[in-house]
Design a protein around this motif. Structure first.
Motif, short mmCIF file in Angstrom:
data_model
loop_
_atom_site.label_atom_id
_atom_site.label_comp_id
_atom_site.label_asym_id
_atom_site.label_seq_id
_atom_site.Cartn_x
_atom_site.Cartn_y
_atom_site.Cartn_z
N ASP A 128 5.34 8.21 10.66
CA ASP A 128 5.70 9.57 10.27
C ASP A 128 4.99 10.59 11.15
OD1 ASP A 128 7.23 8.78 7.89
OD2 ASP A 128 5.28 8.10 7.16
N GLU A 129 3.76 10.30 11.53
CA GLU A 129 2.96 11.22 12.35
C GLU A 129 2.11 10.41 13.32
OE1 GLU A 129 2.95 14.50 12.44
OE2 GLU A 129 3.75 15.12 10.50
N ILE A 130 1.95 10.96 14.53
CA ILE A 130 0.98 10.47 15.50
C ILE A 130 0.10 11.66 15.81
CG2 ILE A 130 0.60 9.42 17.76
CD1 ILE A 130 3.43 8.22 17.55
N ILE A 131 -1.10 11.62 15.26
CA ILE A 131 -2.01 12.75 15.29
C ILE A 131 -3.07 12.54 16.36
CG2 ILE A 131 -3.75 14.02 13.94
CD1 ILE A 131 -2.14 13.05 11.42
N PRO A 178 0.82 -1.21 0.00
CA PRO A 178 0.00 0.00 0.00
C PRO A 178 0.86 1.26 0.00
CG PRO A 178 -0.50 -1.39 1.89
CD PRO A 178 0.63 -2.02 1.18
N ILE A 179 0.30 2.30 -0.50
CA ILE A 179 0.98 3.58 -0.53
C ILE A 179 1.05 4.16 0.87
CG2 ILE A 179 0.82 5.95 -1.38
CD1 ILE A 179 -0.42 4.76 -3.93
N ILE A 180 0.00 3.99 1.66
CA ILE A 180 -0.06 4.56 3.01
C ILE A 180 -0.79 3.60 3.94
CG2 ILE A 180 -2.17 5.85 2.52
CD1 ILE A 180 -1.09 8.10 4.32
N ARG A 181 -0.39 3.64 5.20
CA ARG A 181 -1.07 2.88 6.25
C ARG A 181 -1.55 3.88 7.28
NH1 ARG A 181 -0.27 -2.43 9.45
NH2 ARG A 181 -1.05 -1.84 11.51
N ILE A 182 -2.81 3.75 7.68
CA ILE A 182 -3.39 4.61 8.70
C ILE A 182 -3.94 3.72 9.81
CG2 ILE A 182 -5.15 6.34 9.25
CD1 ILE A 182 -5.04 7.19 6.28
N ASP A 183 -3.48 3.94 11.03
CA ASP A 183 -3.97 3.23 12.20
C ASP A 183 -4.84 4.20 13.00
OD1 ASP A 183 -2.53 0.44 12.60
OD2 ASP A 183 -1.07 1.81 11.71
N LYS A 205 2.80 10.73 3.34
CA LYS A 205 3.43 9.95 4.41
C LYS A 205 3.18 8.46 4.17
CE LYS A 205 4.23 13.79 6.77
NZ LYS A 205 5.54 14.35 6.94
N GLN A 206 3.96 7.63 4.85
CA GLN A 206 3.78 6.18 4.71
C GLN A 206 2.94 5.58 5.83
OE1 GLN A 206 7.97 4.86 4.14
NE2 GLN A 206 7.08 3.86 2.36
#
Length: 154
Positions: free
Chosen positions: A84-87, A2-7, A107-108
């Protein structure tokens, strides 16, 4: 890959189900353009009743999310990959806009912590959160809808 992973981390992750399993977000996942995972803070809570809320340490009305379940969840995720980020979805952050969505789409790996109750323990904000983002001047019951809005835009 995948281009990006979002948790997405939440006190009530079932809110995410319908939006993530339909329409464009579903198709993006099926085409491996994005991986989206939800995490239930109750799974990281201790004790018989798996409580994740507590009164603010300094006092005051209302409840906040405990730091321990958040730390445990994020540390587990960080042990598996770099983020990359924890939002944190918070009314205190700058208002989300298309420029932010574009930046985040490059971001990845991103974690989005959905706020709940009156907020989160300040220690989480001080040590784990890389960015706080608001969706504007509106009061909601939790940060799940802002997290979905950001996920959809990204």
């Amino acid at each position: 890959m995948p281009i990006i992973r979002i948790d997405l981390i939440s006190a009530v992750p079932d809110i995410f189900t319908s939006a993530l399993e339909t329409s464009i977000l579903k198709r993006a996942q099926e085409k491996s353009l994005v991986e989206i995972f939800t995490h239930n803070l109750h799974d990281y809570a201790k004790g018989k009743y798996k409580h994740i809320d507590e009164t603010p340490f300094g006092g005051g009305a209302g409840m906040i999310l405990q730091c321990e379940p958040i730390f445990d969840c994020i540390e587990q995720l960080k042990s598996e990959r770099d983020y990359d980020e924890i939002i944190y979805t918070s009314p205190d952050g700058p208002v989300f806009n298309q420029e932010m969505a574009n930046e985040l789409s490059l971001k990845q790996n991103i974690i989005i912590l959905a706020g709940h109750y009156k907020g989160i323990d300040q220690r989480v904000r001080d040590t784990l959160i890389t960015r706080e983002i608001s969706i504007g001047d509106v009061v909601l019951s939790g940060g799940e809808l802002p997290a979905l809005l950001m996920t959809d835009a990204i």
